[in-house]
Enzyme design. Structure first.
Site, PDB file in Angstrom:
ATOM      1  N   GLY A  10       0.826  -1.207   0.000  1.00  9.27           N
ATOM      2  CA  GLY A  10       0.000   0.000   0.000  1.00  9.27           C
ATOM      3  C   GLY A  10       0.854   1.247   0.000  1.00  9.27           C
ATOM      4  O   GLY A  10       2.025   1.239  -0.425  1.00  9.27           O
TER       5      GLY A  10
ATOM      6  N   ASP B 299      -8.132  -0.582   1.834  1.00 10.30           N
ATOM      7  CA  ASP B 299      -8.616   0.788   2.068  1.00 10.30           C
ATOM      8  C   ASP B 299      -8.912   1.548   0.773  1.00 10.30           C
ATOM      9  O   ASP B 299      -9.646   2.530   0.795  1.00 10.30           O
ATOM     10  CB  ASP B 299      -7.580   1.602   2.874  1.00 10.30           C
ATOM     11  CG  ASP B 299      -7.201   0.932   4.180  1.00 10.30           C
ATOM     12  OD1 ASP B 299      -7.982   0.097   4.672  1.00 10.30           O
ATOM     13  OD2 ASP B 299      -6.113   1.225   4.712  1.00 10.30           O
TER      14      ASP B 299
END
Ligand code: F6P
Length: 365
Positions: free
Chosen positions: A119, A144
Site C-alpha cells: 500500500g 482501504d
C-alpha cells in the site's frame, strides 16, 4: 540501478498489512517469468526479509493453486520499514536506518529488479529504495482503496464483500429485535470501505472520515425511520470517522510502525451515544480483520493477476520506478513518485455519496 543486460533475476515481496489477492499477484508475476527467461526470488515477510536476507527461489510449482488463497505465501510485516527499523537498546526501542542492509542483500542476490506489492507505506519505501539505486516496480494493494494513482486497489472489493455480507446478516437480527446495530469497518483515514460496503449492504447510516458527522442528525434519522414503521437501523461506521469538531478514536500507538496510530473504537462510542440519546437498544459489531482474510472475490482475482503479469512485463522492459495502476478498465503504469503524492479520499460529490443519499442513506451531516 542502470544496466545494459537482460533482466534475469527478480525479487518479489509483499509489504504492509495483508489482503486477499496478494497470492494471485505473486502467481501472476511468477508464472510468466520463465517465458521472459527470468528467475523469481520470493523475499520473506516484506521488507524485513530484504533487510535480514530471507529469500528463496519461487518456482511454478510454488505458486500453483494459490490463486484463490487469502493472505500471502511470502509473509508480510508492517513493521519492517528499512528506514524506520525498531531495535531494542537498553530496554528502549530505538529507530534505525537499515536501508544499506537492504541494498546489500539486493546486490548479494544479484537482483536486477524488485517487485514490491503493498500500500501507501510500501510505495513510499519503494520510492526511497529507487533513489538508493534499486530497480523497483510497485504493485498497489490495500483494502482501504486510498491510493490516488489507481482507480482500484485489489483487496478492496473483497473487504466490501465481507461488509456487505455482514450487513445482510445483521439486518435480519436487527429487524427481529428492533435494535440499532452499529458496524465498525476498517479503512484508516478513508471512507471507501464504509461507503461501498454500506451502499451494497443497505445501511441506513454511513459515517465516514471525509464527512464529519453531527450527533443529532444520527438520532434524528433513527427516530424518523421509526415513524415510518422501521423499528431497526443499521449504522456502518468507518474506523476513521469522527464527529464535526471532534477527534479520531484510537486504541493505541505502535512506534515500531511508520504511522503509529492504531484506529478503533468509534463503533462503541457511536452505539453508546445512540442508546443514551434515543433510548433504543443498540449493539456493535466490529468486523476487524475479517475484512482482510479469506479468499479474494473474482474481481480481485482478475485485478491481482493482471497487476502481476503487467508488473513482470514492466520489469522485462526495464520500466523501473513505476507502479502498475488501474485506469478505467485498462492497466497502465505511473511513476511511483507521483503515485505517493496524494491520498485518495471520498469527495463529497462522489457518485456513490450522491447515490446513497438518493436512496435515503444518511451520512449524519
Ligand atoms: O491498511 C489496511 C488496514 O487493514 C486498515 O484498514 C487498518 O486500520 C489497519 O490496516 C489495521 O492494521 P493492523 O493489521 O496492524 O491491525
Amino acid at each position: 540501478m542502470a544496466f545494459s543486460g537482460k533482466v534475469k533475476r527478480i525479487g518479489v515481496l509483499t509489504g504492509g498489512g495483508d489482503c486477499p489477492g496478494l497470492n494471485a499477484v505473486i502467481r501472476g508475476v511468477t508464472k510468466p517469468a520463465q517465458d521472459y527467461g527470468m528467475t523469481v526470488f520470493g523475499i520473506k515477510d516484506g521488507f524485513e526479509g530484504l533487510v535480514e536476507g530471507k529469500a528463496s527461489e519461487l518456482r511454478n510449482e510454488d505458486v500453483s493453486g494459490i490463486l484463490s488463497r487469502g493472505g500471502t505465501i511470502l509473509g508480510s510485516s508492517n513493521k519492517g520499514d528499512p528506514y524506520h527499523w525498531p531495535v531494542m537498546k537498553d530496554d528502549k526501542i530505538v529507530i534505525m536506518d537499515k536501508s544499506k542492509d537492504a541494498l546489500k542483500n539486493y546486490e548479494a542476490w544479484n537482483l536486477d529488479a524488485l517487485i514490491a506489492i503493498g500500500g501507501d507505506g510500501t510505495m513510499h519505501i519503494c520510492n526511497k529504495l529507487s533513489k538508493l539505486g534499486m530497480n523497483v516496480i510497485g504493485v498497489p494493494k490495500t483494502i482501504d482503496n486510498d491510493l490516488e494513482a489507481t482507480d482500484m486497489t485489489f483487496g478492496h472489493d473483497s473487504a466490501v464483500y465481507v461488509v456487505s455480507m455482514a450487513l445482510d446478516r445483521l439486518h435480519t437480527t436487527a429487524s427481529s429485535h428492533h435494535r440499532v446495530i452499529v458496524v465498525e469497518v476498517m479503512g484508516r483515514y478513508a471512507g471507501w470501505i464504509a461507503l461501498n460496503g454500506g451502499l451494497s449492504g443497505g445501511a441506513d447510516l454511513i459515517l465516514i472520515p471525509e464527512l464529519p458527522f453531527i450527533w443529532e442528525k444520527i438520532y434524528d434519522k433513527i427516530l424518523e425511520r421509526e415513524l415510518m414503521g422501521k423499528k431497526f437501523s443499521l449504522v456502518c461506521v468507518a474506523e476513521g470517522a469522527k464527529p464535526k469538531g471532534g477527534s479520531l478514536v484510537t486504541k493505541g500507538r505502535d512506534i515500531k510502525r511508520t504511522d503509529p496510530i492504531q484506529l478503533g473504537g468509534i463503533g462503541e462510542v457511536v452505539a453508546r451515544r445512540i442508546e443514551e440519546n434515543t433510548g433504543r437498544e443498540t449493539r456493535v459489531t466490529v468486523l476487524g480483520h475479517l475484512q482482510r482474510g479469506g479468499s479474494p472475490t473474482p474481481f480481485d482475482r482478475i485485478l491481482s493477476t493482471k497487476f502481476g503479469a503487467f508488473a513482470i512485463d514492466l520489469a522485462a522492459h526495464k520500466k523501473f520506478g513505476r507502479m502498475v495502476a488501474l485506469k478505467g478498465s485498462e492497466i497502465k503504469n505511473v511513476r511511483i513518485e507521483d503515485a505517493i503524492s496524494k491520498q485518495k479520499l471520498v469527495k463529497p460529490d462522489n457518485q456513490a455519496v450522491f447515490t446513497a443519499k438518493a436512496v435515503g442513506i444518511s451520512f449524519g451531516i
